[in-house]
Design a protein around this motif. Structure first.
Motif, PDB file in Angstrom:
ATOM      1  N   VAL A  70     -81.098  51.658 -23.866  1.00 30.44           N
ATOM      2  CA  VAL A  70     -80.489  50.410 -24.520  1.00 30.44           C
ATOM      3  C   VAL A  70     -81.606  49.633 -24.940  1.00 30.44           C
ATOM      4  O   VAL A  70     -81.785  48.989 -26.167  1.00 30.44           O
ATOM      5  CB  VAL A  70     -79.254  49.644 -23.708  1.00 30.44           C
ATOM      6  CG1 VAL A  70     -78.874  48.470 -24.439  1.00 30.44           C
ATOM      7  CG2 VAL A  70     -78.081  50.602 -23.745  1.00 30.44           C
ATOM      8  N   LYS A  71     -82.517  49.306 -24.250  1.00 32.34           N
ATOM      9  CA  LYS A  71     -83.671  48.384 -24.413  1.00 32.34           C
ATOM     10  C   LYS A  71     -84.552  48.983 -25.426  1.00 32.34           C
ATOM     11  O   LYS A  71     -84.936  48.122 -26.295  1.00 32.34           O
ATOM     12  CB  LYS A  71     -84.427  48.120 -23.134  1.00 32.34           C
ATOM     13  CG  LYS A  71     -83.943  47.250 -22.204  1.00 32.34           C
ATOM     14  CD  LYS A  71     -84.683  46.932 -20.807  1.00 32.34           C
ATOM     15  CE  LYS A  71     -83.785  46.118 -20.099  1.00 32.34           C
ATOM     16  NZ  LYS A  71     -84.706  46.157 -18.529  1.00 32.34           N
ATOM     17  N   ILE A  72     -84.808  50.449 -25.253  1.00 30.79           N
ATOM     18  CA  ILE A  72     -85.513  51.120 -26.375  1.00 30.79           C
ATOM     19  C   ILE A  72     -84.978  50.834 -27.728  1.00 30.79           C
ATOM     20  O   ILE A  72     -85.569  50.561 -28.728  1.00 30.79           O
ATOM     21  CB  ILE A  72     -85.844  52.450 -26.000  1.00 30.79           C
ATOM     22  CG1 ILE A  72     -86.731  52.683 -24.749  1.00 30.79           C
ATOM     23  CG2 ILE A  72     -86.253  53.299 -27.187  1.00 30.79           C
ATOM     24  CD1 ILE A  72     -86.825  54.202 -24.314  1.00 30.79           C
ATOM     25  N   ILE A  73     -83.577  51.062 -27.806  1.00 30.36           N
ATOM     26  CA  ILE A  73     -82.603  51.120 -29.147  1.00 30.36           C
ATOM     27  C   ILE A  73     -82.922  49.717 -29.381  1.00 30.36           C
ATOM     28  O   ILE A  73     -83.076  49.323 -30.896  1.00 30.36           O
ATOM     29  CB  ILE A  73     -81.167  51.326 -28.958  1.00 30.36           C
ATOM     30  CG1 ILE A  73     -81.468  53.187 -28.433  1.00 30.36           C
ATOM     31  CG2 ILE A  73     -80.672  51.540 -30.181  1.00 30.36           C
ATOM     32  CD1 ILE A  73     -80.206  53.730 -28.111  1.00 30.36           C
ATOM     33  N   MET A  74     -82.522  48.592 -28.883  1.00 28.63           N
ATOM     34  CA  MET A  74     -82.529  47.358 -29.308  1.00 28.63           C
ATOM     35  C   MET A  74     -83.838  46.870 -29.643  1.00 28.63           C
ATOM     36  O   MET A  74     -83.894  46.210 -30.624  1.00 28.63           O
ATOM     37  CB  MET A  74     -81.943  46.497 -27.999  1.00 28.63           C
ATOM     38  CG  MET A  74     -80.783  46.716 -27.405  1.00 28.63           C
ATOM     39  SD  MET A  74     -79.275  45.908 -28.459  1.00 28.63           S
ATOM     40  CE  MET A  74     -79.489  44.235 -28.083  1.00 28.63           C
ATOM     41  N   LYS A  75     -84.887  46.887 -28.874  1.00 27.11           N
ATOM     42  CA  LYS A  75     -86.195  46.534 -29.422  1.00 27.11           C
ATOM     43  C   LYS A  75     -86.640  47.320 -30.764  1.00 27.11           C
ATOM     44  O   LYS A  75     -87.090  46.625 -31.486  1.00 27.11           O
ATOM     45  CB  LYS A  75     -87.171  46.869 -28.046  1.00 27.11           C
ATOM     46  CG  LYS A  75     -88.893  46.671 -28.489  1.00 27.11           C
ATOM     47  CD  LYS A  75     -89.673  47.012 -27.579  1.00 27.11           C
ATOM     48  CE  LYS A  75     -90.975  46.977 -27.988  1.00 27.11           C
ATOM     49  NZ  LYS A  75     -91.999  47.172 -27.237  1.00 27.11           N
ATOM     50  N   ASN A  76     -86.359  48.463 -30.922  1.00 27.12           N
ATOM     51  CA  ASN A  76     -86.860  49.250 -32.152  1.00 27.12           C
ATOM     52  C   ASN A  76     -85.965  49.182 -33.435  1.00 27.12           C
ATOM     53  O   ASN A  76     -86.159  49.492 -34.406  1.00 27.12           O
ATOM     54  CB  ASN A  76     -87.532  50.485 -31.753  1.00 27.12           C
ATOM     55  CG  ASN A  76     -88.557  50.588 -30.757  1.00 27.12           C
ATOM     56  OD1 ASN A  76     -89.540  50.184 -31.191  1.00 27.12           O
ATOM     57  ND2 ASN A  76     -88.027  50.891 -29.361  1.00 27.12           N
TER      58      ASN A  76
END
Length: 108
Positions: A70-76
């Motif tokens: 989720v953090k990877i998707i949100m950040k990018n």
């Protein structure tokens, strides 16, 4: 196990997938989709666009990997433009069973 469904802008797919691969989350299904969010589409001049092109990424992860993905998707996937809409949504659902077709083995 959890299914993560992320609906994001098409121009953000490359960087999201690249970062997921770098973090060793390589198993992803990508679908071109069309829809609208809470804004009910967009209006440009006299033209109303009811179906906005997006991409849906689907991945199944172990419960403990959810926050990382989720953090990877949100950040990018975020455009970084304050006050704009349309960056997308992430949905998380439980997966009760999964099998590999070629081997018949359960799990990821």
């Amino acid at each position: 196990m959890l299914m993560i469904r992320a609906i994001i802008r098409p121009e953000k797919v490359g960087v999201v997938l690249s970062e997921m691969l770098s973090a060793d989350y390589s198993a992803v299904t990508k679908l071109d989709v069309y829809g609208r969010g809470k804004q009910k589409g967009i209006k440009v001049g006299d033209v109303h666009y009811d179906e906005i092109p997006k991409v849906m990424l689907l991945c199944i992860v172990n419960d403990e990997d959810k926050d990382d993905v989720v953090k990877i998707i949100m950040k990018n996937a975020k455009t970084g433009k304050e006050g704009t809409f349309g960056d997308g949504r992430i949905f998380i659902s439980p997966v009760t069973e999964a099998y590999t077709i070629s081997t018949g083995k359960p799990g990821l």
